[in-house]
Design a protein around this motif. Structure first.
Motif, PDB file in Angstrom:
ATOM      1  N   GLN A 180      -2.716   4.166   8.647  1.00  0.00           N
ATOM      2  CA  GLN A 180      -3.124   5.519   8.278  1.00  0.00           C
ATOM      3  C   GLN A 180      -3.859   6.210   9.426  1.00  0.00           C
ATOM      4  O   GLN A 180      -3.804   7.432   9.555  1.00  0.00           O
TER       5      GLN A 180
ATOM      6  N   TRP B 221      -2.582  -1.307   6.202  1.00  0.00           N
ATOM      7  CA  TRP B 221      -2.634   0.014   5.567  1.00  0.00           C
ATOM      8  C   TRP B 221      -3.659   0.918   6.252  1.00  0.00           C
ATOM      9  O   TRP B 221      -3.365   2.066   6.588  1.00  0.00           O
TER      10      TRP B 221
ATOM     11  N   VAL C 213       0.905   7.871  -0.895  1.00  0.00           N
ATOM     12  CA  VAL C 213      -0.049   6.802  -0.630  1.00  0.00           C
ATOM     13  C   VAL C 213       0.474   5.485  -1.206  1.00  0.00           C
ATOM     14  O   VAL C 213       0.345   4.433  -0.577  1.00  0.00           O
TER      15      VAL C 213
ATOM     16  N   ASP D 140       3.197   4.060   1.031  1.00  0.00           N
ATOM     17  CA  ASP D 140       2.569   3.465   2.208  1.00  0.00           C
ATOM     18  C   ASP D 140       1.975   2.098   1.871  1.00  0.00           C
ATOM     19  O   ASP D 140       2.109   1.145   2.640  1.00  0.00           O
TER      20      ASP D 140
ATOM     21  N   SER E 171       2.931  -1.524   3.324  1.00  0.00           N
ATOM     22  CA  SER E 171       1.890  -2.366   3.903  1.00  0.00           C
ATOM     23  C   SER E 171       1.896  -3.761   3.289  1.00  0.00           C
ATOM     24  O   SER E 171       1.734  -4.760   3.999  1.00  0.00           O
TER      25      SER E 171
END
Length: 102
Positions: free
Chosen positions: A49, A45, A2, A5, A9
């Motif tokens: 996702q 983000w 996470v 990511d 982002s």
């Protein structure tokens, strides 16, 4: 995962904010850079996702889905920022011309 990511982002949103800022400054317009950056980070983000993973993985992150979500968010926010002020839109008649003040 996470956090990686989120770092991607942030990097993508920063790049899109710089590009969008250059376009706005070239047009002679001011834009809220910090607010736009925050909106783009969240949109990049969150949208990345929710999308189907696309593109080659880089450090375990499919970055293309993040970029597509960020690009779409930047286009929508840019279009909203380029709209005329709400007062001038309300004062227009059906032909698109402004009413004269009485």
């Amino acid at each position: 995962m996470v956090y990686v990511d989120l770092l991607f982002s942030i990097a993508i949103a920063f790049g899109l904010t710089v590009v969008q800022g250059a376009v706005f400054l070239n047009l002679g317009l001011r834009f809220p850079a910090v607010s736009l950056f925050a909106i783009l980070v969240g949109g990049t983000w969150g949208g990345g996702q929710l999308m189907v993973p696309m593109g080659p993985p880089l450090w375990g992150v499919t970055w293309l889905s993040l970029f597509v979500a960020g690009f779409l968010c930047a286009v929508v926010s840019g279009a909203i920022l380029l709209l005329p002020h709400a007062g001038s839109v309300r004062s227009m008649n059906r032909t698109g011309r402004h009413h004269r003040a009485a």
